[in-house]
Structures are given as structure tokens and as C-alpha cells.
Design a protein around this motif. Sequence first.
Motif, short mmCIF file in Angstrom:
data_model
loop_
_atom_site.label_atom_id
_atom_site.label_comp_id
_atom_site.label_asym_id
_atom_site.label_seq_id
_atom_site.Cartn_x
_atom_site.Cartn_y
_atom_site.Cartn_z
N ALA A 86 -10.54 114.35 36.87
CA ALA A 86 -9.11 114.03 36.90
C ALA A 86 -8.42 114.36 35.59
CB ALA A 86 -8.88 112.56 37.27
N LEU A 87 -8.75 115.52 35.01
CA LEU A 87 -8.03 115.94 33.80
C LEU A 87 -6.66 116.46 34.22
CD1 LEU A 87 -10.86 117.86 31.95
CD2 LEU A 87 -10.18 115.49 31.70
N TYR A 88 -5.68 116.32 33.32
CA TYR A 88 -4.35 116.83 33.62
C TYR A 88 -4.35 118.34 33.34
CZ TYR A 88 -3.67 111.84 33.14
OH TYR A 88 -3.80 110.48 33.27
N PRO A 89 -4.24 119.17 34.37
CA PRO A 89 -4.52 120.61 34.20
C PRO A 89 -3.53 121.31 33.28
CG PRO A 89 -4.09 120.06 36.52
CD PRO A 89 -3.91 118.80 35.74
N HIS A 90 -2.32 120.78 33.16
CA HIS A 90 -1.32 121.48 32.37
C HIS A 90 -1.31 121.04 30.92
CE1 HIS A 90 0.22 117.71 33.80
NE2 HIS A 90 1.21 117.75 32.94
N MET A 91 -2.17 120.09 30.57
CA MET A 91 -2.19 119.62 29.18
C MET A 91 -3.43 120.14 28.47
SD MET A 91 -1.18 115.63 29.47
CE MET A 91 0.00 115.02 30.65
N PHE A 99 -3.05 111.25 25.89
CA PHE A 99 -2.13 110.71 26.89
C PHE A 99 -2.18 109.18 27.03
CE2 PHE A 99 -0.82 109.89 31.32
CZ PHE A 99 0.46 110.42 31.28
N ARG A 130 -7.51 124.03 23.98
CA ARG A 130 -7.70 124.70 25.27
C ARG A 130 -7.18 123.86 26.41
NH1 ARG A 130 -13.30 127.57 25.67
NH2 ARG A 130 -13.30 128.78 23.76
N ALA A 134 -10.00 126.38 31.04
CA ALA A 134 -10.76 127.30 30.19
C ALA A 134 -12.05 126.65 29.69
CB ALA A 134 -9.90 127.74 29.01
N SER B 2 -17.69 131.12 26.54
CA SER B 2 -17.74 131.42 27.97
C SER B 2 -16.63 132.40 28.36
CB SER B 2 -17.59 130.12 28.77
OG SER B 2 -16.40 129.47 28.39
N VAL B 3 -15.60 132.49 27.52
CA VAL B 3 -14.51 133.41 27.83
C VAL B 3 -14.91 134.85 27.54
CG1 VAL B 3 -12.13 134.02 27.27
CG2 VAL B 3 -12.81 131.64 27.39
N ASP B 192 -6.89 111.64 42.43
CA ASP B 192 -7.52 111.16 41.20
C ASP B 192 -6.59 111.23 40.01
OD1 ASP B 192 -9.78 110.64 42.53
OD2 ASP B 192 -11.01 112.22 41.66
N LEU B 193 -5.75 112.28 39.98
CA LEU B 193 -4.82 112.43 38.87
C LEU B 193 -3.89 111.24 38.78
CD1 LEU B 193 -3.57 116.11 38.80
CD2 LEU B 193 -5.14 114.96 37.27
N SER B 196 -5.88 108.14 37.72
CA SER B 196 -6.19 108.24 36.30
C SER B 196 -4.95 107.91 35.47
CB SER B 196 -6.69 109.65 36.00
OG SER B 196 -6.96 109.79 34.65
N ASP B 200 -4.32 104.99 32.80
CA ASP B 200 -3.87 105.35 31.45
C ASP B 200 -2.58 104.64 31.07
OD1 ASP B 200 -6.00 106.95 30.97
OD2 ASP B 200 -5.01 108.84 31.37
N ARG B 210 5.92 113.73 33.67
CA ARG B 210 4.90 114.33 32.81
C ARG B 210 3.76 114.96 33.58
NH1 ARG B 210 3.48 111.94 27.36
NH2 ARG B 210 2.25 113.83 27.54
N ILE B 211 3.58 114.60 34.84
CA ILE B 211 2.45 115.15 35.58
C ILE B 211 2.91 115.93 36.81
CG2 ILE B 211 0.37 114.57 36.86
CD1 ILE B 211 0.01 112.29 34.82
N PRO B 214 5.51 119.15 35.90
CA PRO B 214 4.88 120.31 35.27
C PRO B 214 3.90 121.03 36.20
CG PRO B 214 4.74 118.41 33.82
CD PRO B 214 5.31 117.92 35.10
N LEU B 215 3.23 120.26 37.07
CA LEU B 215 2.26 120.89 37.97
C LEU B 215 2.95 121.56 39.15
CD1 LEU B 215 -0.60 118.23 38.10
CD2 LEU B 215 -0.59 120.44 36.97
#
Lengths: 351, 302
Positions: A86-91, A99, A130, A134, B2-3, B192-193, B196, B200, B210-211, B214-215
Motif C-alpha cells: 500500500a505505498l502511495y505510487p505518486h510519492m 506522510f 525514487r 522503480a 535494477s534499472v 489498501d491505499l 493505509s 497514517d 493528496r492521494i 494525484p492518482l
Amino acid sequence: MASVTYDHVVKRYTPDVAAVRDFNVEIADKEFMVLVGPSGCGKSTALRMLAGLETITEGKIRIGERVVNGVAAKDRDIAMVFQSYALYPHMSVYDNMAFPLQMKRMPKAEIEKRVKQASGILGLDNFLKRKPRALSGGQRQRVALGRAIVRHPQVFLLDEPLSNLDAKLRAQTRIELQKLHRELETTFIYVTHDQVEAMTMGDRIAIMYDGVLQQVGTPDEIYDHPANLFVAGFIGSPTMNFVPVTVQNGTAKASGFEVALPQPVESRKGTLGFRPEALTDRDLNGSAVDMSVDVVERLGSDQFLYGQVGGDTVTARVDPRMKVTPGDRVRLGLDLRSLHLFDAETDRAVL
Amino acid sequence: MSVARPEVAAPVEVVAARSTPRAIADWLGSLPLHVAIIGLTIAWIVPTLGLLVSSFRPLSEFATSGWWTALSPPFNFTLDNYRHVLDTSNLGQSFFNSFMISIPATVIPTTVAAFAAYSFSWMRFWGRDWIFLAMVALLAVPLQVTFIPVLSLFIKLGLNATFLGVWLAHTGYGLPFAIYLLANFFRALPADLFESAEIDGAGTLTVFFRIVLPLSVPALASLVIFQFLWVWNDLLVALIYLGGTPEVAPLTVTLANLVGSLGQGYQYLTAAAFVSMIVPLIVFFSLQRYFVRGILAGSVKG
């Protein structure tokens, strides 16, 4: 740093379907407690009630001395690591970890200090800028841990955090998690369906099945003294051998052999349980079984024999130097000290 | 670390892809697809091309022969049509009016829809699913049946022939689709986001700004394009609620007025179409990468 107490906790989704029934556990401060059971047994629900993601139908959950039933998730002073991370993909990695602290309106300098500290512990210093996409699976997992660490919570909740990793990385992370637990000196509650993770990581293990807590104890207690048939079958690999027996005059009679029980029992009928390693190629005071071997598995350090004793299927774990080929009949000694007997009606251990 | 790996591997693959018989077979296998796509593209472009060619033809030829005859000698092109359109007295005012209508009529429904879609997809309240269903059902209501009741309401409220009235009208017409599109996109975000974020300590509004937002940039961008193009190209709604007075008439109304009531001067429409197309083209090309991603947004999780 706090203990956690489940006090007669019940979770019902509909009036007649209970996901968790009368759940009672006390988890000591700084303990590593593992909740384990097959999928759908209610272990995740139990954890999510503690996290504040599910309401508690009945009973009380305490963190330290405080009853948290009505407390919002963010005020429970816990941190959770999700199976999907559940990481925030855009951060960025840094922002992901910062956060929860930003939400507490913590000063920037303090946030930076804590994030740097966590990234140092987890070896993420070079990845702070990153985005999660990534990163490799293992790195993402560590970011999720980092996001929990920075909060300095009283309790860490981990919901199957290793199940998205490959086998090698999983074994490695298992060890790292144990180290982390020792360094942080915080209560960990860890949910998994994998009995190997439970046995290796837990200070104590709580085994659940069908919403009901089956047994709580240290890994050794659970392995050596399973409370019932389910626990005996769930813990240990290969699984314990189960042979239906009738008991008369202190002797258990199976279809292919009989053994004198080391102490008298009440039950007339039941299931005799013994682990594969209770069968050895050494002769043990005359208590022995004749096994016709169907399959032989050599693992280098171990040798497993699968076969029949009378009409019952039995697995034996013997010395790898013993020469056996499929089709052989072998005579194996049975270690009477590690016999279990489960009552036929209650499935409870009576021996 | 890895990149770096794919960068090393890529040239090897390209070399292999060009030379092996397998790659040639693959190319031949996808040939029908390419032919079909190119054919479709041509079929879509031809009418527009015809319009473009026509817009440069004098009326005398325009009225007597097909546009394709202009592509063979003698070439006889003129800029008269464009000159006429651009000389229209209030063209600048019309452009301004079109922006005055289109920008708020895009921003307002997109904003409202984003809030609404978030509550429909991630908040629990009584009757949520039924309200959502009723709203989706509004997609099936034809625009035209609303004109008389809404207009009489606007007259009572003093909103007819005002920009505010037409913004509200476009907001109303745009919202059902906008909410539907965004709610489907938001719903596909992993639960889950949100959990979470809850642990938080993020409140509902923080999660939204904020979530979720942007997504959801691809979905929002595609919605903005849809809505902007629809409002910009709209003639009917503007004509009904604003009327044809030059102070408020958008480009579409002004350009439609170039044609007389008996149809005289219809050759100017071809040039007018290209003049009014400039803005949508700019919008589309500047946002097209979001547009393509946004169309796929609801269906395929990316």
C-alpha cells in the motif's frame, strides 16, 4: 511499547456469520506474536479490528491499559504493514515515509531526522528520491516497513508482509524482521498463513481456525503439545501421522500395530498422532511398526518414507543413510515419548 | 542497479528482432491489423480533408463540382472564404465568449464530479447505491426534453441570456457522465491505499487531495477534454439559453449566423469550421497522452 489484550472479542458481519468468535489473547509488551491459520480463519479480521479498520462487534481490545474500541485508527498509536505494501505510487520513497508524520503536523526537521534514521536501518538511503514503481519487491517491502517505523508506534501490525516476495528473499527478510524486532523493542503482531514463518519468527504463536482461537503458546509448546487435532495437523511439515485407534487397558490398537500408552487415558476411541521423526530405524524397547514403503524422498539432510502401516497411511523421517527402495517392507521403532492421542468425539488432546 | 539491466538488454533484442525469420513472421502476422488500422484512419480523415479542400475553393466551383476535382489541374484556390469569416464583425468577441462559456463549464462540472465520485466510491452513506443508479440513469435523458422546463425556470430566476445560466446548464448536462467516469476510476484504486492513509492519520479531504486526485490525473484529463470539446462545439445549448445577441454569442452561434436563412453563403461554413477547430485541436494535442490513457482508465488497471 505496550501490551495488547483481546478480551472476549467477537466480529460478526451478519447476525449469524461470525468471522471471529470469543477471541481472548494477551500479548505482552515487546513480544513477537504470530497469528496463524488457514485462509478465512479470521486472523486478518482480528488484526484489522486492532488496527481500527473493522468495528468490534462484541468484547474489548486494549492497547496497554486503554480500551481502543471507540478510538479512531490514527489515534491508536499503531502502524501497519500491508500485504500489498500500500505505498502511495505518486510519492517518492521519502514522501511515503514522511506522510504519516506530516499528518501529525510534525516539524520538518524532526520528520527528516526520523525518515533518515529509518532509511538507515533499512538500507534505503540511496532510494529516497525514487518512486515505488522503480523499486524491486524487496525494496518496496522495506519502504512499507519504514513508513511504519518512522511513527515510533506502540504496536507494529504486519499482515502477511512476506507473501509477495520470492522464496529466497522471504527467508532473508524473515531474519531481518527478527533483527528489527530486537532493535526496536516494540510489540509486533504478525499475521500469516505460513506455519514456517510462524514457527521461526514468533515468540509465541496463536493458531486460529474457523474464527476460533485453537491454542496459544511458544513454538516449542505448540509443536510438542498440540492442544487438538487441528493444531497437530497444521503445524509441522510433513504433517503429523494420524491413525485411528481403539484404547483398551492402556493399549492403543491400530489396524497394523498396537502400542502401550505411557499413561492411562479416559477415551475409548481416538486418533493416535505421532510426528514423522517419531519413527526411527533404531529399535526402541520393542515398540515397532511394519511399514510397506510406497515412495522415498531423499533431501540430503533428511529422508522421508511414505507408505502403509496396516491400513493406514504413514510418513516417516529417517536417517538419510538408511537404504530403502519403494516396495520394501521396513521395521521402524516408534518413540513412545512423542505420542499424542486425540479423543474421537472432542478432537482434544488427551495424551 | 535494477534499472540498468533493461538498458543493456534492449539493443540485443532489437538486433535479434530484425534478423530472425521469427520476427519476419510476426511482422507478417500483424500485417492485416496494420492494413485495417490504416484503412480506418483514411476513412476517418477523408471527410475532413474534403472540408479543408472545399474551404479554399471559390463559390462558383464549390456549388457545381465535388471537392476532389480541385486536386487536379487547373488549380483554382482562393482565400476568400477565410477572409470573409475573419472579417465577421464580432469574431474576436465570439472567441472570447466561447472561452467565457467553455472554461467555467468545464471546470465546474469536473470539480463537482470529482467530489461526488469520491463520495460515491469510497464513502458510506444511506442510499448511496440507489442515488448513484438514479444518477447514471440520467445519462439516458435526452437533452432536448429539458429545454423548456429549464428555460422557464431560468427566466423566473433571471438567468436566461447570462453566462451563469449556461454554465449551470452545461454542468447539469455534463455531471452524470463525469461522475460515472470518475467514480469507476476511483473505485479501481486499491482499498489498501485508503486503509493505509486512514492509519497514517489522513482525513477524508486529505485523502482526496493528496492521494485520489494525484492518482487520477489521467481520468481527470480525459474528462476535461471530453467536456471542453463538447461545450466548445455546442451550438444548441448556447442558442437556447444565451440566444443570438452578439454580446454573449459564442463562436458556434456567430458562425452559424454566417449562413443566411435561405442557405446563401454556406460555403463560408467550411472555412468557419476550421477557424473554430483551432482551439479544440490545441487542447487535444496538448493533452492527448492523457486522453488515450484515460479512455482505457476504467477498464484496464494500469
